[in-house]
Enzyme design. Structure first.
Site, short mmCIF file in Angstrom:
data_model
loop_
_atom_site.label_atom_id
_atom_site.label_comp_id
_atom_site.label_asym_id
_atom_site.label_seq_id
_atom_site.Cartn_x
_atom_site.Cartn_y
_atom_site.Cartn_z
N SER A 173 0.87 -1.18 0.00
CA SER A 173 0.00 0.00 0.00
C SER A 173 0.90 1.23 0.00
O SER A 173 2.09 1.13 0.34
CB SER A 173 -0.86 -0.02 1.27
OG SER A 173 -1.44 1.24 1.50
N TYR A 225 -2.53 -1.13 10.10
CA TYR A 225 -2.58 -1.41 8.66
C TYR A 225 -1.29 -0.94 7.99
O TYR A 225 -0.65 -1.69 7.25
CB TYR A 225 -3.81 -0.72 8.04
CG TYR A 225 -3.95 -0.92 6.55
CD1 TYR A 225 -4.56 -2.06 6.04
CD2 TYR A 225 -3.45 0.03 5.66
CE1 TYR A 225 -4.68 -2.25 4.66
CE2 TYR A 225 -3.57 -0.15 4.29
CZ TYR A 225 -4.19 -1.28 3.79
OH TYR A 225 -4.31 -1.47 2.43
P1 NAP Z 1 -11.50 -5.85 0.04
O1 NAP Z 1 -12.48 -5.64 -1.03
O2 NAP Z 1 -11.85 -5.53 1.45
O3 NAP Z 1 -10.96 -7.34 -0.05
C1 NAP Z 1 -10.14 -7.88 0.94
C2 NAP Z 1 -10.22 -9.38 0.83
O4 NAP Z 1 -9.52 -9.95 1.94
C3 NAP Z 1 -11.66 -9.89 0.89
O5 NAP Z 1 -11.82 -10.91 -0.05
C4 NAP Z 1 -11.75 -10.41 2.30
O6 NAP Z 1 -12.70 -11.42 2.48
C5 NAP Z 1 -10.35 -10.95 2.51
N1 NAP Z 1 -10.10 -11.16 3.93
C6 NAP Z 1 -10.13 -10.24 4.92
N2 NAP Z 1 -9.93 -10.84 6.11
C7 NAP Z 1 -9.76 -12.16 5.86
C8 NAP Z 1 -9.54 -13.28 6.68
N3 NAP Z 1 -9.48 -13.19 8.03
N4 NAP Z 1 -9.43 -14.50 6.12
C9 NAP Z 1 -9.52 -14.63 4.76
N5 NAP Z 1 -9.74 -13.60 3.92
C10 NAP Z 1 -9.86 -12.37 4.48
O7 NAP Z 1 -10.18 -5.00 -0.23
P2 NAP Z 1 -9.36 -4.72 -1.56
O8 NAP Z 1 -9.38 -3.28 -1.77
O9 NAP Z 1 -9.75 -5.64 -2.66
O10 NAP Z 1 -7.89 -5.08 -1.03
C11 NAP Z 1 -7.08 -6.09 -1.59
C12 NAP Z 1 -5.65 -5.81 -1.19
O11 NAP Z 1 -5.22 -4.57 -1.75
C13 NAP Z 1 -5.45 -5.68 0.32
O12 NAP Z 1 -4.22 -6.28 0.68
C14 NAP Z 1 -5.37 -4.17 0.53
O13 NAP Z 1 -4.64 -3.85 1.69
C15 NAP Z 1 -4.67 -3.75 -0.73
N6 NAP Z 1 -4.87 -2.34 -1.12
C16 NAP Z 1 -6.07 -1.90 -1.58
C17 NAP Z 1 -6.21 -0.56 -1.97
C18 NAP Z 1 -7.51 -0.02 -2.51
O14 NAP Z 1 -7.60 1.19 -2.77
N7 NAP Z 1 -8.54 -0.83 -2.70
C19 NAP Z 1 -5.11 0.31 -1.89
C20 NAP Z 1 -3.90 -0.17 -1.40
C21 NAP Z 1 -3.78 -1.50 -1.02
P3 NAP Z 1 -14.26 -11.05 2.75
O15 NAP Z 1 -14.83 -10.84 1.39
O16 NAP Z 1 -14.75 -12.26 3.45
O17 NAP Z 1 -14.27 -9.81 3.60
#
Ligand code: NAP
Length: 248
Positions: free
Chosen positions: A153, A166
């Site tokens: 991130s 985080y």
């Molecule tokens: P998201 O939509 O919240 O997806 C996160 C995923 O992680 C979901 O599938 C969630 O499952 C899963 N997860 C969370 N806790 C878990 C657990 N205890 N066991 C198994 N699975 C778990 O977020 P996203 O934006 O797609 O993020 C994906 C990655 O990108 C993350 O590492 C995040 O830090 C990184 N990131 C995102 C952004 C952004 O702007 N979106 C920016 C920088 C970095 P559930 O569906 O069951 O909740």
């Protein structure tokens, strides 16, 4: 945006494990890797979401995926060993891992940050990635072209007020990626890199920035070029590096 035109058959015959594959960026990556020929193993805690990704892959007649339900908050060494054994028995090889699952936790200054949240975020965002990778190493070492991608991130490169555990978990994820890259250099052909997706239209982003118009952000599908580049063989000699999905 990172530019890469992936050949359709980029990931043919590869087996790739994706954590948090039921929604957001993980779901987009699972569909994208499958569309490019990979057999994807969908890991997550919500079986219904994983099944819907499974169904979408099946209806497109891409390689048949597999579902492995696991809660990364409570998973034990035994669970990860069981996963490695299942992959070896079912597929015989593992060629890629995308560590994507993460939790945002609470946006609060350190002075008010609850220990319980701190531990939970570090467990899911960092420790689970360590435990999973350690158990997968023997399988990954057998692959001639294994690629492991960690998800970072912007706050994993520069600390930001209120982003607490985080932000710290993402700094540490970069460290884990670099340690692994250095340890495997000259030992195996596994490469380890990280991707900072940048602001992307997902549920996590919306909860971190509730006032933001999501239409102004790229979708998870739009940031996939760097994921394909790092999973495909053209990045074979690249290890230990931090990539930014939205930088050219
Ligand atoms: P998201 O939509 O919240 O997806 C996160 C995923 O992680 C979901 O599938 C969630 O499952 C899963 N997860 C969370 N806790 C878990 C657990 N205890 N066991 C198994 N699975 C778990 O977020 P996203 O934006 O797609 O993020 C994906 C990655 O990108 C993350 O590492 C995040 O830090 C990184 N990131 C995102 C952004 C952004 O702007 N979106 C920016 C920088 C970095 P559930 O569906 O069951 O909740």
């Amino acid at each position: 945006m990172f530019k890469y035109d992936a050949p359709n058959a980029l990931l043919n015959d590869e087996v790739i494990l994706i954590t948090g594959a039921g929604s957001g960026i993980g779901k987009a990556a699972a569909l994208t890797f499958a569309r490019h020929g990979a057999t994807v193993i969908l890991l997550g805690r919500d079986i219904k979401k994983l099944e819907s990704v499974y169904d979408e892959i099946e209806s497109n007649q891409w390689p048949m995926p597999a579902i492995f339900p696991l809660n990364l908050e409570t998973a034990t060494d035994h669970d990860y060993a069981n996963l490695a054994e299942t992959i070896e028995n079912e597929f015989g090889h593992l060629d890629g891992v995308l560590h994507n699952a993460s939790l945002l936790g609470e946006l609060k200054p350190i002075g008010q940050y609850p220990t319980e949240t701190w531990n939970r975020i570090l467990q899911v965002n960092l420790t689970a990635g360590f435990m999973l990778t350690r158990e997968m190493l023997p399988l990954l070492r057998q692959s001639k072209t294994a690629s492991v991608i960690f998800t970072s991130s912007g706050v994993g490169h520069k600390g930001r007020a209120n982003w607490g555990a985080y932000s710290v978990s993402k700094f540490a994820t970069e460290g884990l990626m670099q340690v692994l890259a250095d340890e495997e250099d000259g030992v195996s052909s596994i490469r380890f890199n990280s991707i900072n997706p940048g602001g992307t239209r997902t549920a996590m982003r919306a909860s971190a920035f509730p006032g933001e118009n999501p239409e102004n952000l790229p979708t998870a599908e739009e940031i996939m070029p760097v994921y394909l580049y790092l999973m495909g063989d053209e990045s074979q000699s690249t290890s230990g590096r931090a990539f930014h999905a939205q930088q050219g």
